[in-house]
Design an enzyme around this catalytic site. Sequence first.
Site, short mmCIF file in Angstrom:
data_model
loop_
_atom_site.label_atom_id
_atom_site.label_comp_id
_atom_site.label_asym_id
_atom_site.label_seq_id
_atom_site.Cartn_x
_atom_site.Cartn_y
_atom_site.Cartn_z
N GLY A 101 -79.38 -61.97 -34.92
CA GLY A 101 -79.96 -62.67 -33.78
C GLY A 101 -79.68 -64.17 -33.83
N GLU A 104 -76.31 -64.52 -32.47
CA GLU A 104 -76.41 -64.21 -31.03
C GLU A 104 -77.00 -65.40 -30.26
OE1 GLU A 104 -78.51 -60.49 -31.92
OE2 GLU A 104 -77.09 -59.48 -30.59
N GLU A 124 -76.24 -56.34 -38.55
CA GLU A 124 -77.26 -55.36 -38.16
C GLU A 124 -76.95 -53.94 -38.64
OE1 GLU A 124 -76.20 -57.84 -36.33
OE2 GLU A 124 -77.81 -58.68 -35.11
N MET A 302 -67.04 -49.29 -71.43
CA MET A 302 -68.29 -49.94 -71.05
C MET A 302 -68.29 -51.40 -71.47
SD MET A 302 -70.54 -48.58 -69.41
CE MET A 302 -72.02 -49.15 -68.70
N VAL A 378 -71.85 -49.97 -78.10
CA VAL A 378 -71.12 -48.97 -78.88
C VAL A 378 -71.63 -47.58 -78.49
CG1 VAL A 378 -70.84 -50.62 -80.77
CG2 VAL A 378 -72.71 -48.95 -80.87
N GLU A 380 -73.42 -43.80 -78.44
CA GLU A 380 -74.86 -43.53 -78.56
C GLU A 380 -75.24 -42.93 -79.91
OE1 GLU A 380 -77.11 -44.50 -76.61
OE2 GLU A 380 -76.28 -44.69 -74.59
N LYS A 385 -76.63 -48.17 -84.04
CA LYS A 385 -77.20 -49.25 -83.24
C LYS A 385 -78.19 -50.07 -84.08
CE LYS A 385 -76.49 -47.07 -78.76
NZ LYS A 385 -75.65 -47.90 -77.92
N SER A 407 -78.02 -45.90 -73.02
CA SER A 407 -78.45 -45.19 -71.81
C SER A 407 -79.71 -44.36 -72.06
CB SER A 407 -77.37 -44.21 -71.35
OG SER A 407 -76.13 -44.82 -71.29
N ASN A 478 -81.36 -42.04 -65.51
CA ASN A 478 -80.88 -40.85 -66.21
C ASN A 478 -82.00 -39.86 -66.51
OD1 ASN A 478 -78.27 -41.66 -66.12
ND2 ASN A 478 -78.21 -42.50 -68.19
N TYR A 636 -77.95 -47.91 -55.89
CA TYR A 636 -76.88 -48.70 -56.50
C TYR A 636 -76.24 -48.06 -57.73
CZ TYR A 636 -77.68 -52.55 -53.34
OH TYR A 636 -77.76 -53.33 -52.22
C1 3H9 Z 1 -81.25 -58.80 -35.97
O1 3H9 Z 1 -81.03 -59.98 -35.97
C2 3H9 Z 1 -81.42 -57.98 -34.73
C3 3H9 Z 1 -80.91 -58.67 -33.51
O2 3H9 Z 1 -79.56 -58.40 -33.30
C4 3H9 Z 1 -81.57 -58.15 -32.26
C5 3H9 Z 1 -83.05 -58.39 -32.13
C6 3H9 Z 1 -83.58 -58.02 -30.77
N1 3H9 Z 1 -86.16 -61.60 -41.64
O3 3H9 Z 1 -81.73 -62.48 -49.38
P1 3H9 Z 1 -82.55 -63.59 -49.94
C7 3H9 Z 1 -86.19 -63.16 -46.56
S1 3H9 Z 1 -81.43 -57.96 -37.43
C8 3H9 Z 1 -87.20 -61.77 -42.49
O4 3H9 Z 1 -83.17 -63.39 -51.27
P2 3H9 Z 1 -80.17 -65.24 -50.07
C9 3H9 Z 1 -85.95 -62.23 -47.74
O5 3H9 Z 1 -86.72 -61.06 -47.62
C10 3H9 Z 1 -81.32 -59.19 -38.68
N2 3H9 Z 1 -87.06 -62.17 -43.79
O6 3H9 Z 1 -81.73 -64.97 -49.98
C11 3H9 Z 1 -86.39 -63.11 -48.90
O7 3H9 Z 1 -87.80 -63.11 -48.92
P3 3H9 Z 1 -88.60 -63.17 -50.30
C12 3H9 Z 1 -79.94 -59.61 -38.94
C13 3H9 Z 1 -85.83 -62.41 -44.21
O8 3H9 Z 1 -79.99 -66.70 -50.03
C14 3H9 Z 1 -85.94 -64.50 -48.45
O9 3H9 Z 1 -85.80 -64.43 -47.03
N3 3H9 Z 1 -79.90 -60.50 -40.08
C15 3H9 Z 1 -84.70 -62.25 -43.38
O10 3H9 Z 1 -79.60 -64.43 -51.20
C16 3H9 Z 1 -84.63 -64.94 -49.07
O11 3H9 Z 1 -83.67 -63.92 -48.85
C17 3H9 Z 1 -79.77 -60.02 -41.32
O12 3H9 Z 1 -79.64 -58.86 -41.55
C18 3H9 Z 1 -84.91 -61.83 -42.05
N4 3H9 Z 1 -83.89 -61.68 -41.18
O13 3H9 Z 1 -79.56 -64.62 -48.75
C19 3H9 Z 1 -79.75 -61.06 -42.42
N5 3H9 Z 1 -83.58 -62.54 -44.10
O14 3H9 Z 1 -88.24 -64.49 -50.90
C20 3H9 Z 1 -80.52 -60.58 -43.59
C21 3H9 Z 1 -84.00 -62.90 -45.33
O15 3H9 Z 1 -90.01 -63.04 -49.88
N6 3H9 Z 1 -80.60 -61.57 -44.63
N7 3H9 Z 1 -85.35 -62.81 -45.41
O16 3H9 Z 1 -88.11 -61.99 -51.12
C22 3H9 Z 1 -79.61 -61.81 -45.50
O17 3H9 Z 1 -78.54 -61.25 -45.44
C23 3H9 Z 1 -79.87 -62.79 -46.61
O18 3H9 Z 1 -81.26 -62.88 -46.77
C24 3H9 Z 1 -79.33 -64.22 -46.37
C25 3H9 Z 1 -79.85 -65.16 -47.49
C26 3H9 Z 1 -77.79 -64.16 -46.43
C27 3H9 Z 1 -79.77 -64.78 -45.06
#
Ligand code: 3H9
Length: 700
Positions: A101, A104, A124, A302, A378, A380, A385, A407, A478, A636
């Site tokens: 968003g 967008e 998304e 490993m 090394v 198991e 170990k 493991s 495991n 993962y």
């Molecule tokens: C959308 O936009 C739909 C629209 O098209 C249409 C709508 C009508 N909201 O990942 P981090 C929190 S869908 C709420 O550890 P980084 C996250 O939980 C959305 N919270 O940091 C964490 O909280 P906490 C499309 C959010 O630096 C904290 O922020 N957007 C959101 O490694 C830090 O996050 C996405 O999918 C959120 N949108 O990475 C983006 N995003 O500290 C999703 C993050 O409490 N976000 N939080 O655990 C990401 O990819 C990564 O968080 C970002 C930062 C790259 C932004």
Amino acid sequence: MNDVVTYVLDGEIAVVTVNNPPVNALSQAVRQGLLDAIRRAAGDGSKAVLILCEGRTFIAGADIREFGKPHAEPFLPDLLNEIEACDKIVVAALHGTALGGGFETALSSHYRIALASAKVGLPEVKLGLLPGAGGTQRVPRFAGVEAALELMLSGTPIPAGRAHELGLVDRVVESDLEEEARRFTQELIDSGAQPRRVSELEVEAVDNAVFDAARAMVAKRARGQNAPLRIIECVRTAMTMPFDQSIRRERELFEESMRDPQSAALRHAFFAEREAAKVVGLDKGTPLRDVKSIGVIGGGTMGGGIAMSFANAGIPVTLIEINDEALERGLAIIERNYAGSVKRGKLSEEKAAECRGRITGATDYAALAGVDLVIEAVFEDPELKKQIFAKLDAVCKPGAILATNTSYQDVDAIAAATSRPEDVLGMHFFSPAHIMKLLEVVRAENTADDVLATVMALSKKIRKVAVVSGVCYGFIGNRMLQGYFREAQLCLVEGGSPESVDKAMFDWGMAMGPISVGDLAGLDVGYKARQALPEDERGDPAAYRVPDVLVEMGRLGQKSGKGFYNYDPETRRPSPDAEVQAVIEKEAAALGIERREIGADEIVDRLIFALANEGFRILEEGIAQRPGDIDIVYLYGYGFPAWRGGPMHYAEAVGLDKVLARIVEFRDRFGEENWTPAPLLEELVGEGKSLTEWSIRKHL
Ligand code: 3H9
């Protein structure tokens, strides 16, 4: 405007600043603030609106925490339509990650300027959604259908420079974004630039084959997922229908994806991954130990993979082997892995050489005297170990962290071989360790808080997803797998074939069927482990007779060219072998099992509910901190489909009462040895409570 959006009229420019930490997500307050700002600008003396963000990033998307709750106005699509319709020029200035968003919002603005370090994207799809505020309609108008599909189907952000090439960003600057953005906006005002509304552009038509190719790619790379198909439909609609109609279709499909359990599962996974990084009871301010260099003991597959993970993150590694020959062999494997990464285009030749250069070999433990962390990898053998840890205790400097990559073994017993058990913990990597993201961090009885905190922080640096586990046989992953594999073998002898069992699980979404996994790991591994046990401790023979016979026939799995399947020496493609089916049928008869037809539903339920049932025990015993941690381990580390959310989320989505009823049915049919319902599952069903409620209550 409000607490999170400010409005300052600076000359002819209305500067609108969003400040909603941590990632400026589009909460209701941000949407309202932006709407008020646009309306205010329409009526004052400004000639242009500049949207900026405070903090580490431009808006990173809709606020995912609001999803699944009742919609609160203003809705994002309405807000963005109003921004685009504004009579004054609107400019968005991007830094950090302008995602979903957020991007967008930038696309509905009339012009975009970005820092070169910024990334833009529509992720998304990773949440089982589609860009629902015009993204599917606006991107193809700028960048064309193919680039739009690539951006939205991969969900991977692209650098500002690439976005500029695609026409998604108008200007890229190296630094001083705010100043440059004001200058850019003023230039637009001075040159008499007009609002530029993307919705008024046409989408350049492409051949249907482009959409067919996209669908074929999705069938392969995003097997079983609904969101990518909806994205393709939206982009196709953008090409064939007028904007106002096709944006309505985008809205419908967005709402549909919000209701889709796949999205609920993927959103759960998003938050569970971030939650897993937090250790219950560990103070946020726990001081960390410095880890500037590490040692790895054991240069096998490993150990080599572990060494590469650290070297790739810029941390020098000393690799220890027992003699020069073994060391050379280990280093040669590493060399080959790096060459492979270069060949596949994952690393440049220079980068690979740089990383490889950080790994040095030694055969004397004295080389570890100065390192900050040692990981033992090394084979198991618990006695070996313990000997290694006693040696490490003697040579390593005070404060060095001592980790075992075991493991299964008892980390407390290993720690007890040293005079400093507080410095010892488990770091369980998954093979191939330089690729697999999961790291189980095993907290032993005496592990010091700062040791645990340091390793959790370090795991981020080496780009792993770490999950804390307590000490038990097999830890989280495991330990749960034992029931899963047991049921796979039982289904086989009771009436299945390697293909029917694998197909049921693969079609359900697992990356690989369990029988193929056995062939990949090597059937001799389990065989040797069983041979080391007295017969009465090996469990139900029906669960291991077939693989044991295969090993005795020389069918060890992929490594010997045949196991449950035959493998083509060139392509490694598996094919069934009548000889194996004959073994299965013969062993079933010898065990007195009357074979019957076993459907895919039964196979899936037996394997997945065996996993989940053990997961409930692991939670109850406190081995895992929370249900989401177990899910992350499976997503993962074990090829569990992310769009099913992990075994615990899946159990909750099916309904705990239904899961319990099925387990009770299996108990009545197959006996309670394998199918005693976990007490926690029974308790939750009895109380009518969900796992989420239990988890919240536990951590209060
Ligand atoms: C959308 O936009 C739909 C629209 O098209 C249409 C709508 C009508 N909201 O990942 P981090 C929190 S869908 C709420 O550890 P980084 C996250 O939980 C959305 N919270 O940091 C964490 O909280 P906490 C499309 C959010 O630096 C904290 O922020 N957007 C959101 O490694 C830090 O996050 C996405 O999918 C959120 N949108 O990475 C983006 N995003 O500290 C999703 C993050 O409490 N976000 N939080 O655990 C990401 O990819 C990564 O968080 C970002 C930062 C790259 C932004």
